[in-house]
Write a protein that holds these residues in place. Structure first.
Motif, mmCIF file in Angstrom:
data_model
loop_
_atom_site.group_PDB
_atom_site.id
_atom_site.type_symbol
_atom_site.label_atom_id
_atom_site.label_comp_id
_atom_site.label_asym_id
_atom_site.label_seq_id
_atom_site.Cartn_x
_atom_site.Cartn_y
_atom_site.Cartn_z
ATOM 1 N N ARG A 19 -32.636 23.033 -12.594
ATOM 2 C CA ARG A 19 -31.968 24.289 -12.243
ATOM 3 C C ARG A 19 -30.621 24.041 -11.598
ATOM 4 O O ARG A 19 -29.649 24.735 -11.875
ATOM 5 N N LYS A 20 -30.574 23.040 -10.728
ATOM 6 C CA LYS A 20 -29.350 22.801 -9.967
ATOM 7 C C LYS A 20 -28.346 21.961 -10.753
ATOM 8 O O LYS A 20 -27.174 22.297 -10.798
ATOM 9 N N TYR A 21 -28.806 20.871 -11.370
ATOM 10 C CA TYR A 21 -27.891 19.940 -12.025
ATOM 11 C C TYR A 21 -27.890 20.022 -13.545
ATOM 12 O O TYR A 21 -26.955 19.590 -14.185
ATOM 13 N N MET A 43 -16.993 18.059 -8.193
ATOM 14 C CA MET A 43 -16.239 17.657 -9.387
ATOM 15 C C MET A 43 -15.078 16.749 -9.032
ATOM 16 O O MET A 43 -14.782 15.796 -9.746
ATOM 17 N N ILE A 73 -6.367 18.771 -21.577
ATOM 18 C CA ILE A 73 -5.225 19.349 -20.841
ATOM 19 C C ILE A 73 -3.994 18.527 -21.173
ATOM 20 O O ILE A 73 -3.960 17.319 -20.958
ATOM 21 N N PHE A 104 -7.832 24.592 -14.262
ATOM 22 C CA PHE A 104 -8.511 25.029 -15.479
ATOM 23 C C PHE A 104 -10.005 25.202 -15.297
ATOM 24 O O PHE A 104 -10.748 25.252 -16.268
ATOM 25 N N GLU A 143 -3.695 24.126 -21.760
ATOM 26 C CA GLU A 143 -4.819 23.701 -22.599
ATOM 27 C C GLU A 143 -4.297 23.307 -23.973
ATOM 28 O O GLU A 143 -3.379 23.926 -24.494
ATOM 29 N N MET A 196 -11.287 11.586 -7.284
ATOM 30 C CA MET A 196 -10.106 11.762 -8.160
ATOM 31 C C MET A 196 -8.832 11.606 -7.351
ATOM 32 O O MET A 196 -8.831 11.831 -6.141
ATOM 33 N N LYS A 208 -4.762 19.348 -11.130
ATOM 34 C CA LYS A 208 -4.646 19.681 -12.566
ATOM 35 C C LYS A 208 -5.976 20.210 -13.097
ATOM 36 O O LYS A 208 -6.012 21.229 -13.783
ATOM 37 N N GLN A 209 -7.072 19.529 -12.781
ATOM 38 C CA GLN A 209 -8.383 19.941 -13.271
ATOM 39 C C GLN A 209 -8.805 21.280 -12.683
ATOM 40 O O GLN A 209 -9.363 22.122 -13.375
ATOM 41 N N LYS A 249 -25.047 21.665 -15.892
ATOM 42 C CA LYS A 249 -24.566 22.611 -14.885
ATOM 43 C C LYS A 249 -23.395 22.041 -14.094
ATOM 44 O O LYS A 249 -22.690 22.780 -13.432
ATOM 45 N N LEU A 250 -23.216 20.733 -14.164
ATOM 46 C CA LEU A 250 -22.090 20.126 -13.433
ATOM 47 C C LEU A 250 -20.799 20.468 -14.166
ATOM 48 O O LEU A 250 -20.765 20.580 -15.385
ATOM 49 N N ILE A 251 -19.740 20.624 -13.389
ATOM 50 C CA ILE A 251 -18.424 20.901 -13.988
ATOM 51 C C ILE A 251 -17.804 19.550 -14.298
ATOM 52 O O ILE A 251 -17.527 18.762 -13.386
ATOM 53 N N PRO A 306 -14.762 17.075 -15.737
ATOM 54 C CA PRO A 306 -13.307 17.160 -15.905
ATOM 55 C C PRO A 306 -12.943 17.284 -17.385
ATOM 56 O O PRO A 306 -13.556 16.669 -18.244
ATOM 57 N N ARG A 307 -11.949 18.114 -17.642
ATOM 58 C CA ARG A 307 -11.539 18.392 -19.022
ATOM 59 C C ARG A 307 -10.570 17.341 -19.524
ATOM 60 O O ARG A 307 -9.713 16.860 -18.790
ATOM 61 N N TRP A 366 -20.452 24.046 -4.220
ATOM 62 C CA TRP A 366 -20.870 22.651 -4.355
ATOM 63 C C TRP A 366 -20.409 22.058 -5.682
ATOM 64 O O TRP A 366 -19.962 20.903 -5.736
ATOM 65 N N TYR A 367 -20.506 22.869 -6.752
ATOM 66 C CA TYR A 367 -20.133 22.365 -8.075
ATOM 67 C C TYR A 367 -18.649 22.008 -8.128
ATOM 68 O O TYR A 367 -18.250 20.998 -8.703
#
Lengths: 202, 226
Positions: free
Chosen positions: A77-79, B103, A95, B118, A106, B107, B114-115, A87-89, A91-92, B98-99
């Motif tokens: 549920r959390k991760y 992240m 970019i 977005f 983007e 870094m 930058k991240q 669920k974790l963000i 890095p993209r 937290w999320y």
């Protein structure tokens, strides 16, 4: 709280019936609120034999957890799971940095910083067009001429076009070459197309 | 002596003098006889119109910025500069923050900003602002030469104010609504970010892989043996 409400409702209904319905019916109602005392004890036992303690939860206390959530469920549920529903963000990686202004955008989209400049200039042009030409239907082409450019164009250029004169100089990024028509059937080597040198691009 | 001289580097002359003053106590003023202006026992200001509001929220995080370290030995590696910054009572849930906070751990500041530009979360806006503020503070007050030469050493969020409200449910039942706030803390350190911030996600070297394999082999037992 619901039980109390129910009790109130039933009492109110009973009172209503007693007050309004009995004179109509011309006979008193059977005392339904008196509990039936005469009952065989065996029947009672038989009735209660199949009583399940969990029946008290039926329909009333449904919205509560019945089991403790396991660690695995809590973690999911959390991760989330990496290759499932993460669920974790993260890095993209898509970019990019705009070569013109240096801002980030983007990949596959226009640079918002550059586009905002274009948008601003477009709105200024539109305002000027409305001011000079009004809101008449567009039947002719519009030629936008910036400060100091009138001399570069001859009268033949303005034939059959509506001219919008701008008091400001041309923006550096607004290339003059945009005015040259170039369709799918046009020949690159034809006389209509003139070679524009880089310093004339704008 | 050296410690005193070193203090001059980090603090101003005035602040050092203030440190060297004897600790003031109410007892001394009472016995001195001469009631000094502004240091009397009775109130000289309006306590009803301007009541005493005790400080709320976290206060210890920025105190790390004032920490004075012992002078370093000649051969010791230069201790990197750091800046601790925070923002309190952000109207955002700490569980969601937290999320965003996790992240950007490890870094570089530029990459983090930058991240965050977005990330489609409200908390990301606050975190980005805090990072920019911290970057500015580092350059202006904490002797950091280049604002890009910073990386996110610590980034976390804690629970702030929680206001409780009531909502209606069906059949006359009530439910509690929690309006969460959070505090966001960040510590930027000078230098380039480490190659692998999280030990678990770092690739294992052949040496460690070999030692682990050997340990696994040695742990094997024959079932039912003595």
């Amino acid at each position: 709280m619901a039980g109390h409400l129910l009790k109130c409702l039933t009492d109110a209904l009973g009172k209503f019936e007693y007050v309004y319905l009995t004179p109509l019916l011309r006979r008193p109602p059977t005392p339904q609120w008196i509990p039936l005392v005469v009952q065989a004890p065996e029947q009672l036992l038989e009735k209660d034999a199949s009583f399940d303690i969990k029946s008290i939860f039926d329909g009333f206390l449904w919205g509560v957890p019945t089991c403790r959530r396991s660690a695995e469920k809590r973690m999911m549920r959390k991760y989330g799971a990496p290759n499932w529903h993460n669920k974790l963000i993260l890095p993209r990686k898509d970019i990019k940095t705009c070569g013109t202004c240096g801002h980030n955008h983007e990949a596959g989209r226009l640079c918002p910083n550059c586009y905002s400049k274009v948008k601003a200039e477009t709105s200024v042009l539109q305002e000027k067009m409305v001011q000079e030409l009004g809101l008449d239907p567009i039947d002719k082409e519009i030629a936008i001429v910036y400060q100091g450019e009138k001399t570069q164009f001859d009268d033949e250029f303005f034939k059959g076009k509506r001219v919008v004169q701008m008091e400001k100089p041309r923006p550096k990024w607004f290339s003059k070459n945009l005015l040259q028509r170039c369709g799918p059937n046009s020949d690159v080597n034809s006389s209509e197309h003139t070679i524009i040198k880089p310093h004339d691009l704008g | 002596m050296e410690i005193l001289l070193r203090q001059f580097q980090t603090k101003s002359f005035l602040s050092i003098c203030k440190c060297l003053e004897p600790a003031y106590s109410h007892a001394t003023s009472w016995t001195s006889g001469n009631a000094m202006l502004g240091k009397t026992l009775f109130h000289t200001s309006n306590t009803v119109a301007m009541p005493y509001n005790p400080p709320k929220g976290p206060r210890k995080w920025p105190i790390y910025n004032k920490k004075i370290f012992a002078p370093q030995l000649p051969g010791e590696e230069r201790r990197p500069a750091y800046v601790c910054h925070m923002r309190t009572n952000i109207k955002y849930s700490p569980f969601k923050m937290w999320y965003v906070a996790s992240m950007i751990r490890g870094m570089s500041v530029d990459e983090a900003i930058k991240q965050l530009s977005f990330v489609n979360k409200q908390g990301a806006v606050h975190v980005k602002e805090v990072l920019l503020e911290a970057q500015k503070l580092a350059v202006e007050k904490h002797n950091v030469e280049f604002k890009s030469n910073l990386w996110v050493a610590e980034s976390f969020a804690t629970k702030g104010l929680v206001m409780k409200g009531i909502r209606r449910h069906a059949k006359g039942r009530v439910g509690l609504v929690h309006y969460f706030h959070c505090h966001y803390f960040v510590r930027l350190e000078e230098g380039s970010p480490p190659a692998h911030f999280f030990f678990e996600t770092a690739p294992k070297t052949t040496k460690t892989l070999l030692s682990e394999w050997v340990d696994e082999m040695r742990q094997r037992r024959i079932p039912g043996s003595l």
